[in-house]
Design an enzyme around this catalytic site. Structure first.
Site, PDB file in Angstrom:
ATOM      1  N   ASN A 179      29.216  75.281  38.109  1.00  0.00           N
ATOM      2  CA  ASN A 179      28.882  75.941  39.368  1.00  0.00           C
ATOM      3  C   ASN A 179      28.940  77.445  39.103  1.00  0.00           C
ATOM      4  O   ASN A 179      30.025  77.996  38.923  1.00  0.00           O
ATOM      5  CB  ASN A 179      29.911  75.526  40.437  1.00  0.00           C
ATOM      6  CG  ASN A 179      29.778  76.341  41.709  1.00  0.00           C
ATOM      7  OD1 ASN A 179      28.790  77.047  41.912  1.00  0.00           O
ATOM      8  ND2 ASN A 179      30.774  76.245  42.573  1.00  0.00           N
ATOM      9  N   TRP A 180      27.767  78.063  39.054  1.00  0.00           N
ATOM     10  CA  TRP A 180      27.734  79.495  38.696  1.00  0.00           C
ATOM     11  C   TRP A 180      28.099  80.402  39.875  1.00  0.00           C
ATOM     12  O   TRP A 180      28.217  81.607  39.698  1.00  0.00           O
ATOM     13  CB  TRP A 180      26.339  79.869  38.182  1.00  0.00           C
ATOM     14  CG  TRP A 180      26.040  79.345  36.823  1.00  0.00           C
ATOM     15  CD1 TRP A 180      26.880  78.689  35.979  1.00  0.00           C
ATOM     16  CD2 TRP A 180      24.784  79.449  36.126  1.00  0.00           C
ATOM     17  NE1 TRP A 180      26.235  78.371  34.805  1.00  0.00           N
ATOM     18  CE2 TRP A 180      24.951  78.820  34.880  1.00  0.00           C
ATOM     19  CE3 TRP A 180      23.531  79.995  36.443  1.00  0.00           C
ATOM     20  CZ2 TRP A 180      23.923  78.739  33.944  1.00  0.00           C
ATOM     21  CZ3 TRP A 180      22.503  79.910  35.513  1.00  0.00           C
ATOM     22  CH2 TRP A 180      22.690  79.291  34.283  1.00  0.00           C
ATOM     23  N   LYS A 181      28.221  79.836  41.059  1.00  0.00           N
ATOM     24  CA  LYS A 181      28.517  80.658  42.249  1.00  0.00           C
ATOM     25  C   LYS A 181      27.500  81.807  42.317  1.00  0.00           C
ATOM     26  O   LYS A 181      26.353  81.604  41.968  1.00  0.00           O
ATOM     27  CB  LYS A 181      29.979  81.125  42.201  1.00  0.00           C
ATOM     28  CG  LYS A 181      30.925  79.938  41.935  1.00  0.00           C
ATOM     29  CD  LYS A 181      32.361  80.243  42.122  1.00  0.00           C
ATOM     30  CE  LYS A 181      33.174  78.967  41.850  1.00  0.00           C
ATOM     31  NZ  LYS A 181      34.595  79.125  42.081  1.00  0.00           N
ATOM     32  N   HIS A 213      32.073  73.081  49.229  1.00  0.00           N
ATOM     33  CA  HIS A 213      32.910  73.830  48.277  1.00  0.00           C
ATOM     34  C   HIS A 213      33.944  74.647  49.058  1.00  0.00           C
ATOM     35  O   HIS A 213      33.663  75.117  50.153  1.00  0.00           O
ATOM     36  CB  HIS A 213      32.041  74.742  47.416  1.00  0.00           C
ATOM     37  CG  HIS A 213      32.824  75.350  46.295  1.00  0.00           C
ATOM     38  ND1 HIS A 213      33.588  76.480  46.456  1.00  0.00           N
ATOM     39  CD2 HIS A 213      33.000  74.948  45.008  1.00  0.00           C
ATOM     40  CE1 HIS A 213      34.197  76.751  45.305  1.00  0.00           C
ATOM     41  NE2 HIS A 213      33.851  75.838  44.413  1.00  0.00           N
ATOM     42  N   GLU A 269      34.897  77.579  48.840  1.00  0.00           N
ATOM     43  CA  GLU A 269      34.448  78.917  49.272  1.00  0.00           C
ATOM     44  C   GLU A 269      33.543  78.819  50.502  1.00  0.00           C
ATOM     45  O   GLU A 269      33.544  79.702  51.355  1.00  0.00           O
ATOM     46  CB  GLU A 269      33.765  79.635  48.093  1.00  0.00           C
ATOM     47  CG  GLU A 269      34.795  80.086  47.072  1.00  0.00           C
ATOM     48  CD  GLU A 269      34.359  79.947  45.634  1.00  0.00           C
ATOM     49  OE1 GLU A 269      33.144  79.960  45.347  1.00  0.00           O
ATOM     50  OE2 GLU A 269      35.258  79.819  44.760  1.00  0.00           O
ATOM     51  N   GLU A 278      38.971  69.703  44.098  1.00  0.00           N
ATOM     52  CA  GLU A 278      39.177  71.086  43.669  1.00  0.00           C
ATOM     53  C   GLU A 278      40.308  71.700  44.498  1.00  0.00           C
ATOM     54  O   GLU A 278      40.050  72.213  45.598  1.00  0.00           O
ATOM     55  CB  GLU A 278      37.910  71.915  43.859  1.00  0.00           C
ATOM     56  CG  GLU A 278      36.728  71.448  43.048  1.00  0.00           C
ATOM     57  CD  GLU A 278      35.768  72.587  42.717  1.00  0.00           C
ATOM     58  OE1 GLU A 278      35.262  72.596  41.588  1.00  0.00           O
ATOM     59  OE2 GLU A 278      35.539  73.463  43.568  1.00  0.00           O
ATOM     60  N   GLY A 288      39.692  79.606  40.168  1.00  0.00           N
ATOM     61  CA  GLY A 288      39.598  81.002  39.745  1.00  0.00           C
ATOM     62  C   GLY A 288      40.943  81.678  39.527  1.00  0.00           C
ATOM     63  O   GLY A 288      41.018  82.898  39.417  1.00  0.00           O
ATOM     64  N   SER A 341      39.975  75.998  37.335  1.00  0.00           N
ATOM     65  CA  SER A 341      40.493  76.563  36.082  1.00  0.00           C
ATOM     66  C   SER A 341      40.360  75.613  34.886  1.00  0.00           C
ATOM     67  O   SER A 341      41.221  75.608  33.995  1.00  0.00           O
ATOM     68  CB  SER A 341      41.943  77.035  36.256  1.00  0.00           C
ATOM     69  OG  SER A 341      41.997  78.081  37.222  1.00  0.00           O
ATOM     70  N   GLY A 380      33.835  76.399  37.110  1.00  0.00           N
ATOM     71  CA  GLY A 380      33.384  77.693  37.627  1.00  0.00           C
ATOM     72  C   GLY A 380      33.296  78.709  36.496  1.00  0.00           C
ATOM     73  O   GLY A 380      32.348  78.724  35.726  1.00  0.00           O
ATOM     74  N   GLY A 381      34.329  79.542  36.374  1.00  0.00           N
ATOM     75  CA  GLY A 381      34.322  80.666  35.418  1.00  0.00           C
ATOM     76  C   GLY A 381      33.921  80.281  34.001  1.00  0.00           C
ATOM     77  O   GLY A 381      33.089  80.966  33.379  1.00  0.00           O
TER      78      GLY A 381
END
Ligand code: 13P
Length: 258
Positions: free
Chosen positions: A9-11, A95, A97, A167, A173, A213, A234-235
């Site tokens: 997920n590149w956000k 998600h 966010e 999640e 993150g 993470s 994510g990251g």
């Protein structure tokens, strides 16, 4: 054998040239991947362009969100039909966010899930508790509430087309990854909810991913946990080398089971 997932997920990261560069590099690194299902979820603006690059590959494309209406006066929103027209097969829904930064409710997410299924997209529903909810012993209640609201009234066949990503918000993150035990406990709970609503067989079939993470350094240990059927990254999904390494961990695990 259940096909485990490695999804990135590149956000809100990567413009079109950066997305294309990533995909070209990634495809070279995934030549030996046999069993893992790889999904990229870039920003809307990159979907069409990298969808074209992925057409002949086994890598799947997903969006990060969608609106529940077919069309209309919803400035700034994107419909399920639009996502289909740019090669999307999956869509991430709910998600944390979206829930916590943009105020999406369980009801919005349910409507989105039904629309995604109607339009033949495969939803990846995200659920997870905040740190405060965990510390006050409400993790299971939160998961139940998010699960029930999202999947209320679904048929077996529709449920089969969904995946779930656990999640925990405190792990997203932050560099603080859930322990295999914490993740397993949550996944087991979710699987029991599926078993109660549908059947034990369907609960076993469903893919429940872990996100928060995930890194090359912890992927092997997490994927070896019985309850974890893949990752939503994510990251570490923003760098070709680290994402390819996580995909490899998932694929190695599956190949070892054959
Ligand atoms: P991180 O891997 O950066 O913690 O993000 C997880 C996530 O939110 C994936 O959807």
């Amino acid at each position: 054998m259940k096909r485990y997932i490695a999804a990135a997920n590149w956000k809100m990261n990567k413009d079109v040239p950066e997305s294309r560069e990533f995909v070209k590099e990634l495809l070279k690194k995934l030549l030996n991947i046999k069993d893992a299902e790889v999904i990229l979820c870039p920003p809307f603006t990159s979907l069409f362009s990298i969808g074209e690059l992925l057409k002949k590959s086994k890598v799947r494309l997903g969006a990060q969100n969608m609106h529940f209406a077919d069309s209309g006066a919803f400035t700034g929103e994107i419909s399920a039909g639009m996502l289909k027209s740019v090669y999307c097969e999956y869509v991430i829904l709910g998600h944390s966010e979206r829930r916590h930064v943009f105020g999406e409710t369980d009801e919005d997410i349910h409507k989105k899930l039904l629309k995604a299924l109607e339009k033949e997209l495969k939803p990846i529903l995200c659920v997870g508790e905040t740190l405060e909810e965990r510390q006050s012993g409400r993790t299971i209640d939160v998961l139940k509430q998010q699960y029930r609201a999202a999947f209320d009234g679904l048929s077996d066949n529709d449920m089969r087309r969904c995946a779930i990503a656990y999640e925990p918000v405190w792990a997203i993150g932050t560099g603080v990854v859930a322990t295999p035990e914490q993740a397993s406990e949550a996944h087991r709970e979710i699987r029991q909810l599926i078993a109660r609503q549908f059947s034990g067989d369907l609960a076993q079939e469903m893919r429940i991913l872990y996100g928060g993470s995930v890194k090359p350094e912890n992927a092997d240990e997490l994927i070896a946990t019985d309850e974890i059927d893949g990752f939503l990254v994510g990251g570490a999904g923003l760098k070709v080398d680290s994402f390819a390494s996580i995909v490899q961990s998932v694929d190695n695990y599956l190949q070892a089971q054959e």
